[in-house]
Design an enzyme around this catalytic site. Structure first.
Site, PDB file in Angstrom:
ATOM      1  N   GLY A  74      -5.875   1.344 -23.038  1.00 29.03           N
ATOM      2  CA  GLY A  74      -5.564  -0.214 -22.947  1.00 29.03           C
ATOM      3  C   GLY A  74      -6.893  -0.900 -22.757  1.00 29.03           C
ATOM      4  O   GLY A  74      -7.885  -0.468 -22.256  1.00 29.03           O
TER       5      GLY A  74
ATOM      6  N   SER B  25      -0.123  -5.120 -14.785  1.00 29.87           N
ATOM      7  CA  SER B  25      -0.813  -4.310 -13.983  1.00 29.87           C
ATOM      8  C   SER B  25       0.211  -3.576 -12.732  1.00 29.87           C
ATOM      9  O   SER B  25       0.885  -4.496 -12.320  1.00 29.87           O
ATOM     10  CB  SER B  25      -2.070  -4.916 -13.342  1.00 29.87           C
ATOM     11  OG  SER B  25      -2.674  -4.304 -12.189  1.00 29.87           O
ATOM     12  N   SER B  26      -0.114  -2.557 -12.410  1.00 28.90           N
ATOM     13  CA  SER B  26       0.455  -1.860 -11.317  1.00 28.90           C
ATOM     14  C   SER B  26       0.415  -2.420 -10.246  1.00 28.90           C
ATOM     15  O   SER B  26       1.136  -2.601  -9.359  1.00 28.90           O
ATOM     16  CB  SER B  26       0.213  -0.310 -11.212  1.00 28.90           C
ATOM     17  OG  SER B  26       0.106   0.117 -12.498  1.00 28.90           O
ATOM     18  N   ARG B  27      -1.010  -3.236 -10.132  1.00 31.76           N
ATOM     19  CA  ARG B  27      -1.408  -3.984  -8.890  1.00 31.76           C
ATOM     20  C   ARG B  27      -0.632  -5.208  -8.658  1.00 31.76           C
ATOM     21  O   ARG B  27      -0.774  -5.851  -7.490  1.00 31.76           O
ATOM     22  CB  ARG B  27      -2.680  -3.969  -8.853  1.00 31.76           C
ATOM     23  CG  ARG B  27      -3.585  -2.839  -8.653  1.00 31.76           C
ATOM     24  CD  ARG B  27      -5.168  -3.110  -8.250  1.00 31.76           C
ATOM     25  NE  ARG B  27      -5.678  -1.705  -7.904  1.00 31.76           N
ATOM     26  CZ  ARG B  27      -6.520  -1.145  -8.590  1.00 31.76           C
ATOM     27  NH1 ARG B  27      -6.611  -0.993  -9.924  1.00 31.76           N
ATOM     28  NH2 ARG B  27      -7.027   0.157  -8.194  1.00 31.76           N
TER      29      ARG B  27
ATOM     30  N   HIS C  28       1.705   0.314 -20.168  1.00 35.72           N
ATOM     31  CA  HIS C  28       1.539   1.847 -20.429  1.00 35.72           C
ATOM     32  C   HIS C  28       2.464   2.159 -21.417  1.00 35.72           C
ATOM     33  O   HIS C  28       2.263   3.073 -22.352  1.00 35.72           O
ATOM     34  CB  HIS C  28       2.293   2.934 -19.028  1.00 35.72           C
ATOM     35  CG  HIS C  28       1.373   2.355 -17.717  1.00 35.72           C
ATOM     36  ND1 HIS C  28       1.882   1.637 -16.809  1.00 35.72           N
ATOM     37  CD2 HIS C  28       0.077   2.476 -17.536  1.00 35.72           C
ATOM     38  CE1 HIS C  28       0.806   1.517 -15.832  1.00 35.72           C
ATOM     39  NE2 HIS C  28      -0.263   2.012 -16.188  1.00 35.72           N
TER      40      HIS C  28
ATOM     41  N   TYR D 209       3.229   4.350 -11.757  1.00 33.52           N
ATOM     42  CA  TYR D 209       3.912   3.089 -11.435  1.00 33.52           C
ATOM     43  C   TYR D 209       4.062   2.100 -12.966  1.00 33.52           C
ATOM     44  O   TYR D 209       3.466   1.320 -13.025  1.00 33.52           O
ATOM     45  CB  TYR D 209       3.187   2.227 -10.460  1.00 33.52           C
ATOM     46  CG  TYR D 209       4.073   1.495  -9.734  1.00 33.52           C
ATOM     47  CD1 TYR D 209       5.173   2.091  -8.744  1.00 33.52           C
ATOM     48  CD2 TYR D 209       4.327   0.213  -9.785  1.00 33.52           C
ATOM     49  CE1 TYR D 209       6.082   1.413  -8.122  1.00 33.52           C
ATOM     50  CE2 TYR D 209       5.261  -0.788  -9.206  1.00 33.52           C
ATOM     51  CZ  TYR D 209       6.201   0.101  -8.457  1.00 33.52           C
ATOM     52  OH  TYR D 209       7.212  -0.652  -7.726  1.00 33.52           O
ATOM     53  N   LEU D 210       4.437   2.737 -13.850  1.00 30.91           N
ATOM     54  CA  LEU D 210       4.500   2.521 -15.166  1.00 30.91           C
ATOM     55  C   LEU D 210       5.254   1.305 -15.306  1.00 30.91           C
ATOM     56  O   LEU D 210       6.320   0.511 -14.873  1.00 30.91           O
ATOM     57  CB  LEU D 210       5.418   3.464 -16.166  1.00 30.91           C
ATOM     58  CG  LEU D 210       4.744   5.138 -15.896  1.00 30.91           C
ATOM     59  CD1 LEU D 210       5.721   5.757 -16.956  1.00 30.91           C
ATOM     60  CD2 LEU D 210       3.384   5.128 -16.321  1.00 30.91           C
ATOM     61  N   HIS D 211       4.676   0.471 -16.375  1.00 29.13           N
ATOM     62  CA  HIS D 211       5.181  -1.009 -16.803  1.00 29.13           C
ATOM     63  C   HIS D 211       4.795  -0.894 -18.339  1.00 29.13           C
ATOM     64  O   HIS D 211       4.548  -0.017 -18.955  1.00 29.13           O
ATOM     65  CB  HIS D 211       4.024  -2.179 -16.382  1.00 29.13           C
ATOM     66  CG  HIS D 211       2.655  -2.008 -16.349  1.00 29.13           C
ATOM     67  ND1 HIS D 211       1.974  -1.865 -17.291  1.00 29.13           N
ATOM     68  CD2 HIS D 211       1.924  -1.628 -15.322  1.00 29.13           C
ATOM     69  CE1 HIS D 211       0.715  -1.745 -17.232  1.00 29.13           C
ATOM     70  NE2 HIS D 211       0.637  -1.593 -15.838  1.00 29.13           N
ATOM     71  N   GLU D 212       5.222  -2.065 -19.063  1.00 29.88           N
ATOM     72  CA  GLU D 212       5.379  -2.377 -20.486  1.00 29.88           C
ATOM     73  C   GLU D 212       3.817  -1.735 -20.957  1.00 29.88           C
ATOM     74  O   GLU D 212       3.669  -1.360 -22.226  1.00 29.88           O
ATOM     75  CB  GLU D 212       5.835  -3.525 -20.739  1.00 29.88           C
ATOM     76  CG  GLU D 212       7.316  -3.913 -21.035  1.00 29.88           C
ATOM     77  CD  GLU D 212       7.802  -2.751 -22.081  1.00 29.88           C
ATOM     78  OE1 GLU D 212       7.201  -2.602 -23.246  1.00 29.88           O
ATOM     79  OE2 GLU D 212       8.720  -2.247 -21.723  1.00 29.88           O
TER      80      GLU D 212
HETATM   81  N1  LIG Z   1      -1.203  -4.778 -19.429  1.00 28.17           N
HETATM   82  C1  LIG Z   1      -1.520  -3.715 -20.149  1.00 28.17           C
HETATM   83  N2  LIG Z   1      -1.829  -3.792 -21.601  1.00 28.17           N
HETATM   84  C2  LIG Z   1      -2.181  -2.660 -22.155  1.00 28.17           C
HETATM   85  N3  LIG Z   1      -2.487  -1.682 -21.451  1.00 28.17           N
HETATM   86  C3  LIG Z   1      -2.556  -1.272 -20.220  1.00 28.17           C
HETATM   87  C4  LIG Z   1      -2.077  -2.748 -19.408  1.00 28.17           C
HETATM   88  N4  LIG Z   1      -2.300  -2.250 -18.213  1.00 28.17           N
HETATM   89  C5  LIG Z   1      -2.643  -0.637 -18.199  1.00 28.17           C
HETATM   90  N5  LIG Z   1      -2.994  -0.438 -19.235  1.00 28.17           N
HETATM   91  C6  LIG Z   1      -3.514   0.754 -19.684  1.00 28.17           C
HETATM   92  O1  LIG Z   1      -2.859   1.926 -19.087  1.00 28.17           O
HETATM   93  C7  LIG Z   1      -3.822   3.034 -18.890  1.00 28.17           C
HETATM   94  C8  LIG Z   1      -3.508   3.152 -17.480  1.00 28.17           C
HETATM   95  O2  LIG Z   1      -3.595   2.502 -16.572  1.00 28.17           O
HETATM   96  P1  LIG Z   1      -3.471   2.370 -15.059  1.00 28.17           P
HETATM   97  O3  LIG Z   1      -2.366   3.439 -14.775  1.00 28.17           O
HETATM   98  O4  LIG Z   1      -4.676   2.231 -14.040  1.00 28.17           O
HETATM   99  O5  LIG Z   1      -2.465   0.991 -15.130  1.00 28.17           O
HETATM  100  P2  LIG Z   1      -2.778  -0.337 -14.668  1.00 28.17           P
HETATM  101  O6  LIG Z   1      -1.693  -1.101 -14.605  1.00 28.17           O
HETATM  102  O7  LIG Z   1      -3.980  -0.841 -15.353  1.00 28.17           O
HETATM  103  O8  LIG Z   1      -3.318  -0.340 -13.160  1.00 28.17           O
HETATM  104  P3  LIG Z   1      -4.249  -1.215 -12.350  1.00 28.17           P
HETATM  105  O9  LIG Z   1      -4.140  -2.427 -12.892  1.00 28.17           O
HETATM  106  O10 LIG Z   1      -3.661  -1.239 -11.052  1.00 28.17           O
HETATM  107  O11 LIG Z   1      -5.485  -0.374 -12.372  1.00 28.17           O
HETATM  108  C9  LIG Z   1      -5.013   2.385 -19.276  1.00 28.17           C
HETATM  109  O12 LIG Z   1      -5.531   2.899 -20.430  1.00 28.17           O
HETATM  110  C10 LIG Z   1      -5.065   1.009 -19.043  1.00 28.17           C
HETATM  111  O13 LIG Z   1      -5.725  -0.003 -19.700  1.00 28.17           O
HETATM  112  N1  BAL Z   2      -6.944   1.038 -14.495  1.00 26.21           N
HETATM  113  C1  BAL Z   2      -8.269   1.303 -13.806  1.00 26.21           C
HETATM  114  C2  BAL Z   2      -7.948   2.017 -12.587  1.00 26.21           C
HETATM  115  C3  BAL Z   2      -8.408   1.779 -11.248  1.00 26.21           C
HETATM  116  O1  BAL Z   2      -8.261   0.400 -11.295  1.00 26.21           O
HETATM  117  O2  BAL Z   2      -8.951   2.408 -10.377  1.00 26.21           O
END
Ligand SMILES: Nc1ncnc2c1ncn2[C@@H]1O[C@H](COP(=O)(O)OP(=O)(O)OP(=O)(O)O)[C@@H](O)[C@H]1O
Ligand code: BAL
Ligand SMILES: CC(C)(CO)[C@@H](O)C(=O)[O-]
Length: 281
Positions: free
Chosen positions: A147, A185-187, A37, A32-35
């Site tokens: 990240g 965040s994906s969340r 990632h 669920y990629l964002h900027e």
């Molecule tokens: N806003 C961000 N800035 C930089 N790196 C990020 C960010 N969000 C996530 N990452 C990094 O991307 C990688 C994958 O994270 P992940 O797929 O869990 O995403 P996420 O958006 O953090 O998901 P969630 O917040 O739902 O746990 C991890 O190394 C995480 O630290």
């Molecule tokens: N980015 C951490 C993954 C998790 O919340 O499970």
């Protein structure tokens, strides 16, 4: 861009690339990629010949009452974004492929997982360390990109790499934020419009602590209280934790000194969000 679903196929590809002398950068994600990632992908592409991303929502890092089933998934969308970014390989295994019925191993990093997210989410970092070590063994990268948003996760992975003598450089990458400061965040997709507004208070509270520290405040209890007051003024918020730790050792501190990580987890409605900031005095 090539999508690989099987472990053996990924290993064979990597073996061939290594024979050709190519360097491999690795970006592990849950999709669920964002900027945030994509910033890791860009960094990896600038430092390696080949970049591999994994997309795997890892069931063993979710607690029984957490959001494993609900976690956002859209592989077609992710594939398009990854392709646009010029990614070379996406490793996209099934749960069965990663955890066959006879799977029995747990990788556990001690002490630094006793606080913060480790305390709130028992077993979470065992699940993370186990899957990341598996992924490292499959992708065999020269560098792996994480990240700073997940600061404790980064510390756990660094410790594991050091303790287990892995030849992988762990590259920390800065937090990417929305315009109003909310960490991507994906969340964030779980948030209603009103909750989304309240969610900006996480970053605001970190900035408040930073400002107070710059003005001379060193007492962590007072700093925490100021952050709590600001967060709880906002609708829908419930604090999971606010912690001040030494950035290098992850020891909880009561007085701000040296390089300090201020980290927090806050529920906004039913969505648990994390954020952090590093300050140095
Ligand atoms: N806003 C961000 N800035 C930089 N790196 C990020 C960010 N969000 C996530 N990452 C990094 O991307 C990688 C994958 O994270 P992940 O797929 O869990 O995403 P996420 O958006 O953090 O998901 P969630 O917040 O739902 O746990 C991890 O190394 C995480 O630290
Ligand atoms: N980015 C951490 C993954 C998790 O919340 O499970
Ligand atoms: C590192 C990771 C991909 C392991 O499942 C996950 O915890 C994440 O996305 O941060």
């Amino acid at each position: 861009m090539v999508v690989v679903e099987k472990i053996q196929e990924m290993k064979d590809i990597v073996k061939k690339l290594k024979k050709e002398g190519k360097t491999i950068g690795f970006v592990p994600t849950m999709g669920y990629l964002h900027e945030g990632h994509l910033s890791l992908v860009r960094k990896s592409k600038s430092e390696n010949d080949i970049t591999v991303m994994s997309i795997f929502v890892n069931p063993i890092q979710f607690g029984p009452n957490e959001d494993y089933d609900r976690y956002p998934r859209d592989f077609e969308r992710d594939k398009n974004l990854a392709e646009k970014e010029g990614l070379d390989y996406v490793f996209y295994p099934s749960v069965k492929e990663m955890y066959p019925d006879d799977f029995k191993t747990v990788v556990s990093v001690k002490n630094i997982t006793d606080i913060m997210c480790g305390k709130s989410r028992p077993g979470h970092f065992d699940g993370v360390a186990t899957v990341v070590l598996k992924l490292f063994n499959i992708v065999n990268p020269d560098r792996a990109y994480f990240g700073q948003k997940d600061a404790q996760q980064l510390a756990v992975i660094k410790q594991m790499v050091k303790d287990l003598n892995l030849d992988i450089e762990i590259v920390p990458c800065p937090i990417v934020r929305e315009e109003d400061g909310l960490a991507m965040s994906s969340r964030n997709v779980y948030l209603s419009d009103d909750e989304r507004k309240s969610a900006t208070v996480l970053y605001k509270s970190l900035n408040l602590a930073k400002d107070l520290i710059e003005k001379g405040e060193r007492d962590v209890l007072k700093l925490k209280k100021a952050m709590e007051d600001l967060i709880l003024k906002e609708k829908y918020t419930r604090i999971d934790y606010i912690e001040f730790v030494n950035y290098e050792t992850f020891e909880v501190i009561s007085e701000v000194k040296g390089k300090v990580l201020i980290a927090l987890a806050v529920f906004v409605g039913t969505t648990r969000l994390i954020d952090n900031m590093v300050v140095e005095v």
